[in-house]
Design a protein around this motif. Structure first.
Motif, PDB file in Angstrom:
ATOM      1  N   LEU A 114       0.820  -1.207   0.000  1.00 37.82           N
ATOM      2  CA  LEU A 114       0.000   0.000   0.000  1.00 37.82           C
ATOM      3  C   LEU A 114       0.856   1.259   0.000  1.00 37.82           C
ATOM      4  O   LEU A 114       0.614   2.196  -0.764  1.00 37.82           O
ATOM      5  CB  LEU A 114      -0.945  -0.012   1.205  1.00 37.82           C
ATOM      6  CG  LEU A 114      -2.045  -1.083   1.176  1.00 37.82           C
ATOM      7  CD1 LEU A 114      -2.857  -1.030   2.457  1.00 37.82           C
ATOM      8  CD2 LEU A 114      -2.936  -0.901  -0.039  1.00 37.82           C
ATOM      9  N   LEU A 115       1.866   1.270   0.881  1.00 35.60           N
ATOM     10  CA  LEU A 115       2.732   2.449   0.949  1.00 35.60           C
ATOM     11  C   LEU A 115       3.517   2.628  -0.338  1.00 35.60           C
ATOM     12  O   LEU A 115       3.563   3.729  -0.903  1.00 35.60           O
ATOM     13  CB  LEU A 115       3.698   2.322   2.134  1.00 35.60           C
ATOM     14  CG  LEU A 115       4.760   3.420   2.212  1.00 35.60           C
ATOM     15  CD1 LEU A 115       4.116   4.749   2.533  1.00 35.60           C
ATOM     16  CD2 LEU A 115       5.819   3.062   3.233  1.00 35.60           C
ATOM     17  N   VAL A 116       4.141   1.555  -0.819  1.00 32.57           N
ATOM     18  CA  VAL A 116       4.952   1.649  -2.022  1.00 32.57           C
ATOM     19  C   VAL A 116       4.090   2.018  -3.228  1.00 32.57           C
ATOM     20  O   VAL A 116       4.486   2.824  -4.067  1.00 32.57           O
ATOM     21  CB  VAL A 116       5.694   0.316  -2.268  1.00 32.57           C
ATOM     22  CG1 VAL A 116       6.436   0.353  -3.600  1.00 32.57           C
ATOM     23  CG2 VAL A 116       6.673   0.043  -1.135  1.00 32.57           C
ATOM     24  N   SER A 117       2.891   1.450  -3.303  1.00 32.45           N
ATOM     25  CA  SER A 117       1.990   1.769  -4.407  1.00 32.45           C
ATOM     26  C   SER A 117       1.572   3.240  -4.361  1.00 32.45           C
ATOM     27  O   SER A 117       1.468   3.902  -5.406  1.00 32.45           O
ATOM     28  CB  SER A 117       0.753   0.874  -4.373  1.00 32.45           C
ATOM     29  OG  SER A 117       1.112  -0.479  -4.553  1.00 32.45           O
ATOM     30  N   ALA A 118       1.330   3.758  -3.150  1.00 28.85           N
ATOM     31  CA  ALA A 118       0.966   5.170  -3.017  1.00 28.85           C
ATOM     32  C   ALA A 118       2.119   6.072  -3.463  1.00 28.85           C
ATOM     33  O   ALA A 118       1.912   7.066  -4.176  1.00 28.85           O
ATOM     34  CB  ALA A 118       0.567   5.479  -1.579  1.00 28.85           C
ATOM     35  N   LEU A 119       3.334   5.715  -3.053  1.00 25.82           N
ATOM     36  CA  LEU A 119       4.496   6.498  -3.474  1.00 25.82           C
ATOM     37  C   LEU A 119       4.702   6.402  -4.980  1.00 25.82           C
ATOM     38  O   LEU A 119       5.034   7.394  -5.641  1.00 25.82           O
ATOM     39  CB  LEU A 119       5.750   6.017  -2.743  1.00 25.82           C
ATOM     40  CG  LEU A 119       5.842   6.355  -1.259  1.00 25.82           C
ATOM     41  CD1 LEU A 119       7.056   5.677  -0.633  1.00 25.82           C
ATOM     42  CD2 LEU A 119       5.916   7.860  -1.048  1.00 25.82           C
TER      43      LEU A 119
END
Length: 326
Positions: free
Chosen positions: A117-122
Motif C-alpha cells: 500500500l505504501l509503495v503503491s501510493a508512493l
C-alpha cells in the motif's frame, strides 16, 4: 537517423540541460523525504532504549532486524512503513536488483507484499509527478532555442498533462494483461519442470520465458515513450499519439530496439560501477553518513540522466522519421 547517432545526441541534450536534471532530482527528493523521515523515526523509536543502537554503528544487525520486523508486523500506526526497512533495500545494488525483480514479476503489486500500500501510493505520486513534468521535459528537448524559464517550463507541463495522463491510463490495462500473461506463462513453465532434477533443465525453459516477458515489457514501454513524444512534437491526442508511436516502431524496429538496448547496457554499466564503488552500511559517523548520502544522490542523478537521454534519443528518432530537424 540511426540508433547510435540518436543515442549520442540524446546524451548531448542532457548535458546541455543540467538545470533540468537537477530540477528532476530535487522533485524526486522532495517526494521521497517524508517517507524516509517516517521510517527513520520508526527505527529511532525502536532502538533508542536498546543495545542495538550501539551494534548498528558497527554494521547492519540481522538479529535486531528480525526482531524489529516481528515487533512492527502488526503495528496499525505504520502499515507498510516498517516493512520497507529491509536489508535488500540497503546494501549496494540490492535495491536496484530487488526493484528490477518486482518490475519483471509484478511482485510490487502483490498482496503478499507487506509494504504494497505504501509503495503503491508512493509509486502513484511519483507517476503523477513524472507525467506532469514530462510535458516540460519533452518541450525543452523539442525546442532547445525556446526560453528556459521556470514559467515556460511549467506552462508546457500543464499544457501536455492531460494527453500524457490519458496515455498513462491507456497503458495500465495493457501492462496488467502482460503481467497476467507472464504469470500464466511462468506457471506453465513450472508445471513442465516440476519433475526436473537438474537446475539446468529448469533454466532451459525458465530463462527464455523470462527474457521473452522482459522483452515484451521493455518494448511496450518504448512504444508508449514514442507516444508521449508524439503528444508534444505533433500536438496529438492520446489515441492518435499511440497510433503514431506504433507506426514509428513498425517502420523503425531496429532503431527502436537498439536505442532501448543501448540504454539498458548503460544502466547495467552504472549498476556495475555502483556495485564496485558504492557505499555499504558501515557508516558510523555523521561524516560517513553525509558522504554515503551524497554518493547515493549522485547515483540517482546519473540514473535520471540516463532516463532523460533515452527520452531525447527517442524524440530525435520520432522527429527524423517525420522529416523534422532541430
Amino acid at each position: 537517423m540511426n540508433a547510435i547517432e540518436a543515442t549520442l545526441r540524446g546524451f548531448i541534450h542532457v548535458l546541455s540541460a543540467l538545470g533540468l536534471l537537477l530540477l528532476l532530482w530535487f522533485a524526486n527528493l522532495v517526494l521521497t523525504v517524508p517517507a524516509a523521515l517516517a521510517v527513520s523515526e520508526i527505527v529511532h523509536q525502536d532502538i533508542r532504549h536498546s543495545e542495538a543502537a550501539d551494534t548498528l554503528k558497527q554494521g547492519f544487525d540481522l538479529e535486531w532486524h528480525s526482531e524489529f520486523e516481528h515487533r512492527n508486523a502488526s503495528d496499525s500506526q505504520s502499515p507498510g512503513l516498517a516493512a520497507t526497512f529491509d536489508p535488500r533495500y540497503l546494501l549496494g545494488v540490492s535495491p536496484q536488483l530487488a526493484n528490477l525483480e518486482s518490475w519483471w514479476s509484478g511482485g510490487l503489486f502483490s498482496r503478499e507484499n507487506p509494504g504494497m500500500l505504501l509503495v503503491s501510493a508512493l509509486a502513484l505520486g511519483h507517476g503523477l509527478l513524472w507525467t506532469f513534468l514530462l510535458g516540460g521535459i519533452l518541450a525543452r528537448f523539442e525546442n532547445r532555442s525556446a526560453s528556459r524559464g521556470l514559467a515556460e517550463f511549467s506552462g508546457a507541463c500543464g499544457q501536455h498533462f492531460g494527453p500524457l495522463l490519458r496515455l498513462a491510463l491507456l497503458s495500465a490495462p495493457l501492462y496488467w494483461l502482460l503481467y497476467l500473461g507472464g504469470d500464466r506463462l511462468m506457471d506453465v513453465v513450472g508445471d513442465w519442470t516440476t519433475e526436473a532434477t537438474a537446475q539446468t533443465a529448469v533454466l532451459v525453459w525458465a530463462l527464455p520465458a523470462g527474457l521473452f516477458l522482459a522483452g515484451l515489457l521493455l518494448f511496450t514501454q518504448w512504444v508508449f515513450d514514442y507516444a508521449k513524444a508524439a503528444v508534444v512534437v505533433e500536438r496529438k491526442g492520446a489515441f492518435s499519439a499511440l497510433g503514431a508511436a506504433v507506426a514509428t516502431t513498425l517502420r523503425r524496429p531496429f532503431t527502436t530496439i537498439t536505442i532501448g538496448l543501448l540504454h539498458v547496457l548503460a544502466f547495467a554499466l552504472l549498476l556495475f560501477l555502483w556495485h564496485l564503488f558504492g557505499p555499504g552500511t558501515e557508516a558510523s559517523s555523521w561524516t560517513t553518513v553525509v558522504l554515503v548520502f551524497l554518493a547515493s544522490q549522485l547515483y540517482i542523478i546519473a540514473r535520471l540522466g540516463l532516463r532523460l537521454s533515452r527520452i531525447a534519443a527517442q524524440l530525435e528518432v520520432l522527429r527524423s522519421s517525420r522529416g523534422l530537424r532541430f
